[in-house]
Design a protein around this motif. Structure first.
Motif, PDB file in Angstrom:
ATOM      1  N   UNK A   1       0.789  -0.942   0.385  1.00  0.00           N
ATOM      2  CA  UNK A   1      -0.117   0.241  -0.148  1.00  0.00           C
ATOM      3  C   UNK A   1       0.937   1.373  -0.155  1.00  0.00           C
ATOM      4  N   UNK A   2       1.683   0.879   0.817  1.00  0.00           N
ATOM      5  CA  UNK A   2       2.694   2.582   0.901  1.00  0.00           C
ATOM      6  C   UNK A   2       3.825   2.695  -0.230  1.00  0.00           C
ATOM      7  N   UNK A   3       3.878   1.602  -0.533  1.00  0.00           N
ATOM      8  CA  UNK A   3       4.484   1.540  -2.337  1.00  0.00           C
ATOM      9  C   UNK A   3       3.544   1.893  -3.032  1.00  0.00           C
ATOM     10  N   UNK A   4       2.781   1.431  -3.010  1.00  0.00           N
ATOM     11  CA  UNK A   4       1.933   0.996  -4.128  1.00  0.00           C
ATOM     12  C   UNK A   4       2.431   0.785  -5.435  1.00  0.00           C
ATOM     13  N   UNK A   5       2.619  -0.416  -4.751  1.00  0.00           N
ATOM     14  CA  UNK A   5       3.018  -2.336  -5.252  1.00  0.00           C
ATOM     15  C   UNK A   5       2.113  -2.780  -5.863  1.00  0.00           C
ATOM     16  N   UNK A   6       2.268  -3.992  -6.898  1.00  0.00           N
ATOM     17  CA  UNK A   6       1.019  -4.826  -6.826  1.00  0.00           C
ATOM     18  C   UNK A   6       1.810  -6.438  -6.058  1.00  0.00           C
ATOM     19  N   UNK A   7       3.634  -6.239  -6.029  1.00  0.00           N
ATOM     20  CA  UNK A   7       4.291  -7.681  -5.164  1.00  0.00           C
ATOM     21  C   UNK A   7       4.428  -7.698  -3.865  1.00  0.00           C
ATOM     22  N   UNK A   8       4.046  -8.645  -3.620  1.00  0.00           N
ATOM     23  CA  UNK A   8       4.575  -9.440  -2.529  1.00  0.00           C
ATOM     24  C   UNK A   8       5.286 -10.080  -1.787  1.00  0.00           C
ATOM     25  N   UNK A   9       6.620 -10.142  -3.138  1.00  0.00           N
ATOM     26  CA  UNK A   9       8.024 -10.682  -2.969  1.00  0.00           C
ATOM     27  C   UNK A   9       8.540 -10.573  -1.538  1.00  0.00           C
ATOM     28  N   UNK A  10       8.547  -8.470  -1.202  1.00  0.00           N
ATOM     29  CA  UNK A  10       8.729  -8.424  -0.363  1.00  0.00           C
ATOM     30  C   UNK A  10       8.052  -8.993   1.792  1.00  0.00           C
ATOM     31  N   UNK A  11       6.839  -8.935   1.352  1.00  0.00           N
ATOM     32  CA  UNK A  11       6.609  -9.459   2.056  1.00  0.00           C
ATOM     33  C   UNK A  11       6.549 -10.466   2.822  1.00  0.00           C
ATOM     34  N   UNK A  12       6.747 -11.567   1.644  1.00  0.00           N
ATOM     35  CA  UNK A  12       7.136 -13.132   1.830  1.00  0.00           C
ATOM     36  C   UNK A  12       8.605 -12.701   2.127  1.00  0.00           C
ATOM     37  N   UNK A  13       9.220 -12.062   1.589  1.00  0.00           N
ATOM     38  CA  UNK A  13      10.686 -12.347   2.431  1.00  0.00           C
ATOM     39  C   UNK A  13      11.188 -12.396   3.233  1.00  0.00           C
ATOM     40  N   UNK A  14       9.642 -11.095   4.032  1.00  0.00           N
ATOM     41  CA  UNK A  14       9.919 -10.831   5.646  1.00  0.00           C
ATOM     42  C   UNK A  14       9.834 -11.724   6.337  1.00  0.00           C
ATOM     43  N   UNK A  15       8.742 -11.826   6.029  1.00  0.00           N
ATOM     44  CA  UNK A  15       7.666 -12.694   6.464  1.00  0.00           C
ATOM     45  C   UNK A  15       8.538 -14.215   7.247  1.00  0.00           C
ATOM     46  N   UNK A  16       9.436 -14.413   6.225  1.00  0.00           N
ATOM     47  CA  UNK A  16      10.605 -15.304   7.219  1.00  0.00           C
ATOM     48  C   UNK A  16      10.953 -15.628   8.486  1.00  0.00           C
TER      49      UNK A  16
END
Length: 235
Positions: free
Chosen positions: A38-53
């Motif tokens: 939302x804050x970055x106006x992105x449609x990619x969940x890649x960074x969400x997945x990687x940080x959730x590790x």
């Protein structure tokens, strides 16, 4: 095996374990989703997945810490070992109980993808591939932690050791860079680095090699767990 699975899921949801784990998982995944999407106006969940590790690394030992450790502490493991179920069915039931619990948590990412679809076109191939990779990575960590749980009767020890193993896995890339001067060691570390296999999923690359690696880790540590139980049964 079905009875063991039902018993494990009942134990999770009849205590605070399931609700605490889901609350923590959903809180941090929502936090990362808000920041990186939302804050970055992105449609990619890649960074969400990687940080959730890093969150997964601490939550999985909490899910699995009582798998066998609590049974051993309460002396109920003898009844379990003498039940009509085979040792393989017992271990598989324990593993699947924890894996289903983990899958319920991870399914939140599919909801995030649907939310994104209301505003833009999400990269479904990348999202689904990463989702699969996250399940396989989590399954590997669960198998390792179930094996750790069978080695001790203390839930705290099982959880701490599991977190230590998760931290070691997360630092494998650092160890690979340290071993750059020793070619055979660097190659060996790369071959067992979980993150190098997981990264391919985050790029939307579905490789049979990556899938086989994680399935092999799961099978190997479940086999170790069965052997450890077999030794306990005859001791």
């Amino acid at each position: 095996m079905g009875a063991i699975l039902k018993r494990e899921l009942g134990a999770y949801f009849s205590s605070a374990t399931a609700y605490v784990v889901m609350a923590v998982y959903f809180f941090f995944s929502g936090l990362f989703f808000n920041f990186y999407v939302f804050s970055q106006n992105s449609t990619s969940l890649t960074y969400v997945f990687s940080n959730m590790f890093y969150i997964i690394m601490f939550l999985i030992p909490i899910i699995t810490m009582k798998s066998f450790a609590e049974e051993k502490r309460q002396k109920s493991d003898q009844a379990l070992l003498t039940s009509p179920c085979s040792l393989t069915e017992i271990v598989a039931g324990k593993f699947l109980g924890a894996f289903v619990m983990y899958t319920i948590c991870t399914a939140i990412f599919l909801i995030y993808a649907v939310v994104i679809s209301f505003f833009a076109q999400p990269q479904w191939s990348v999202i689904l591939c990463t989702f699969l990779g996250t399940l396989l990575l989590g399954g590997s960590l669960i198998a390792i932690n179930v094996f750790i749980s069978v080695l001790t009767e203390s839930q705290v020890v099982a959880a701490v050791l599991g977190m230590g193993v998760g931290l070691l896995i997360s630092m494998m890339g650092y160890f690979v860079s340290l071993a750059s001067g020793v070619e055979w060691l660097r190659i060996a570390l790369e071959k067992i680095s979980f993150m190098s296999y997981y990264e391919n999923f985050t790029y939307g690359i579905l490789s049979i090699t990556d899938v086989v690696f994680f399935l092999s880790v799961i099978a190997l540590f479940l086999f170790f767990t069965v052997r450890a139980l077999e030794k306990r049964r005859w001791s």
